[in-house]
Design an enzyme around this catalytic site. Structure first.
Site, PDB file in Angstrom:
ATOM      1  N   ASN A  24      -3.598  14.042   6.161  1.00 47.87           N
ATOM      2  CA  ASN A  24      -4.676  13.494   5.221  1.00 47.87           C
ATOM      3  C   ASN A  24      -6.013  14.401   5.772  1.00 47.87           C
ATOM      4  OD1 ASN A  24      -6.951  12.309   4.491  1.00 47.87           O
ATOM      5  ND2 ASN A  24      -6.537  10.374   5.084  1.00 47.87           N
ATOM      6  N   ARG A 107      -1.936  13.524   1.646  1.00 46.60           N
ATOM      7  CA  ARG A 107      -2.863  12.614   0.586  1.00 46.60           C
ATOM      8  C   ARG A 107      -3.680  13.482  -0.067  1.00 46.60           C
ATOM      9  NH1 ARG A 107      -8.590  10.015   2.059  1.00 46.60           N
ATOM     10  NH2 ARG A 107      -8.661   8.700   0.258  1.00 46.60           N
ATOM     11  N   HIS A 196      -8.014   4.879  -3.630  1.00 47.79           N
ATOM     12  CA  HIS A 196      -7.318   3.998  -2.993  1.00 47.79           C
ATOM     13  C   HIS A 196      -6.092   3.622  -3.307  1.00 47.79           C
ATOM     14  CE1 HIS A 196     -11.653   2.797  -1.110  1.00 47.79           C
ATOM     15  NE2 HIS A 196     -11.511   3.835  -0.376  1.00 47.79           N
ATOM     16  N   ARG A 257     -22.392   3.815  -0.172  1.00 45.45           N
ATOM     17  CA  ARG A 257     -22.321   4.038  -1.611  1.00 45.45           C
ATOM     18  C   ARG A 257     -22.794   2.803  -2.405  1.00 45.45           C
ATOM     19  NH1 ARG A 257     -16.376   5.802  -1.326  1.00 45.45           N
ATOM     20  NH2 ARG A 257     -16.459   7.820  -0.532  1.00 45.45           N
ATOM     21  N   GLU A 400      -1.651   3.209   4.723  1.00 49.13           N
ATOM     22  CA  GLU A 400      -1.497   4.196   3.537  1.00 49.13           C
ATOM     23  C   GLU A 400      -0.382   5.333   4.062  1.00 49.13           C
ATOM     24  OE1 GLU A 400      -5.472   5.180   1.425  1.00 49.13           O
ATOM     25  OE2 GLU A 400      -5.968   3.960   3.444  1.00 49.13           O
TER      26      GLU A 400
END
Length: 421
Positions: A24, A107, A196, A257, A400
């Site tokens: 990743n 990823r 995601h 965010r 993940e």
């Protein structure tokens, strides 16, 4: 690739490649895990952070035993970072030159509409990932760098891209389209992609298992609550709605965010405050959300401040929860029938106050949280709703990396025998 017998007298069967390295690659970091796909166990993991700085740091954890090892000092670029990670794996007898390594899974944040499943990386695939950089300028360039570096280290090995957006490509057009001029939208690839996805896929499937049902028989609202946060409505194993859109900015209140905001705010800031597009971008992505509301994006610190009577922290928490409730209610309407709400990721898995507050008042939806079950800390999937609740509330730790490894190995070794651990 097989591991040949050491000499002609050996009768040992060759070892089929059964390991997957998951990478990743971020803009200044690389996370990695090496997994044995025969039983889906972890052999090692690590993180290289602050790449390009004098204070670079690598922490490597041999999960088969032994203490974490750390090295500090400048790691110039992703090439040096991956080579350093390879050295640590070699020190554990898990080198990247091993014939037991079947593939490297990457990823990749944005796959657009073309990539709806894990994909073996070719030159053409890499070019398409590059073409998507304008809609993922913070993520895809780093993912591409990691891919190219890994290809240089093992050019003979299958490299597989697993896309964050792929799980959400099942959304109907009514959910994926923005209500703007169609020609303009199509010309510039403007639509809702969602992110995601590997987490939402993994958690929705594990939630079904927790309920003792097949994924195709379960409707789940997944709440992935970390520093980045997103919700999804999953009907029978397929995503039908998600909160993030063209970029990861849309949707829930996040660590830094804003989530949902009137688009005209950007025009107002340009006209009245004289802010440039780049300044507004920084404001909404890095100086908003919880950190913009109260100066902290760590939910533990926010809760500590609330306990001390901090009104600004309390307001930030209330705004965060209010947005969560809106999405739970909206997705219940989208799904029609909800079998479970699943909390996951750093905040979702670890903050009992967030889970309690998000579900409080939703009893008419069939939702409730048992205070005792909610207070339990565990790394295992679990239900936190009372037995009488019509809709299950679950905490399901996301994984993940395992999802990427599973998808990668299924693609390169579809006939391999696996034993769940």
């Amino acid at each position: 690739m097989t591991n040949p017998a050491p000499d002609h007298e050996s009768t040992a069967a060759p070892v089929e490649p059964h390991r997957v390295l998951v990478l990743n690659s971020g803009s200044s970091s690389v996370k990695y895990q090496l997994l044995d796909m025969r039983d889906r166990s972890r052999l090692a993991s690590g993180l290289v952070e602050r790449i390009g700085e004098e204070t670079s740091r690598l922490v490597h954890t041999p999960l088969t035993g032994g203490e974490p090892r750390e090295r500090t000092g400048r790691i110039a670029d992703h090439d040096a970072a991956l080579k350093a990670a390879a050295e640590e794996l070699t020190a554990d007898g898990l080198g990247l030159d091993s014939p037991e390594l079947a593939a490297i899974g990457h990823r990749v944040v944005h796959g657009g509409l073309r990539f709806t499943a894990p994909t073996v990386i070719t030159d053409e695939v890499l070019k398409e990932i590059e073409r998507l950089v304008p809609v993922a300028p913070l993520h895809n360039p780093a993912n591409i760098t990691g891919i190219r570096t890994a290809q240089a280290l093992r050019p003979d090995l299958p490299q597989v891209a697993v896309f964050d957006t792929a799980f959400h490509t099942t959304m109907p057009e009514a959910a994926a389209r923005y209500a703007i001029d169609v020609e303009t939208a199509d010309a510039h690839r403007i639509r809702r992609y969602g992110f995601h996805g590997t987490s939402h896929a993994y958690v929705s499937r594990r939630t079904a298992e927790l309920l003792g049902k097949a994924p195709e028989d379960v409707n789940v609202i997944v709440l992935h609550l970390g520093n980045g946060a997103s919700a999804s409505a999953v009907a029978g194993g397929r995503c039908v709605e998600t909160s993030m859109g063209l970029t990861p900015l849309e949707g829930l209140v996040m660590g830094t965010r804003s989530g949902d905001i009137d688009p005209a705010v950007t025009f107002h800031l340009k006209r009245v405050a004289g802010m440039s597009a780049d300044e507004i971008d920084v404001l909404l992505n890095k100086r908003s959300g919880l950190v913009g509301l109260c100066g902290d994006n760590d939910m533990r610190e926010i809760r500590r401040r609330i306990d001390e009577g901090d009104e600004r922290a309390a307001l930030a928490f209330d705004i965060y929860i209010h947005r969560l409730k809106k999405y739970i209610g909206a997705y219940a309407a989208v799904l029609g029938r909800v079998d479970a709400v699943a909390f996951t990721a750093g905040v979702g898995e670890n903050s009992a106050p967030v889970r309690e507050a998000a579900i409080a008042g939703l009893e008419e939806f069939g939702l409730a949280v048992d205070a005792g079950l909610n207070a339990v800390r565990s790394g295992e999937p679990r239900l936190i709703s009372p037995e009488y609740a019509r809709v299950a509330v679950a905490v399901v730790p996301t994984d993940e990396e395992l999802e990427i490894a599973d998808q990668t190995f299924a693609l390169v070794a579809p006939d391999a025998v696996r034993v769940d651990n």
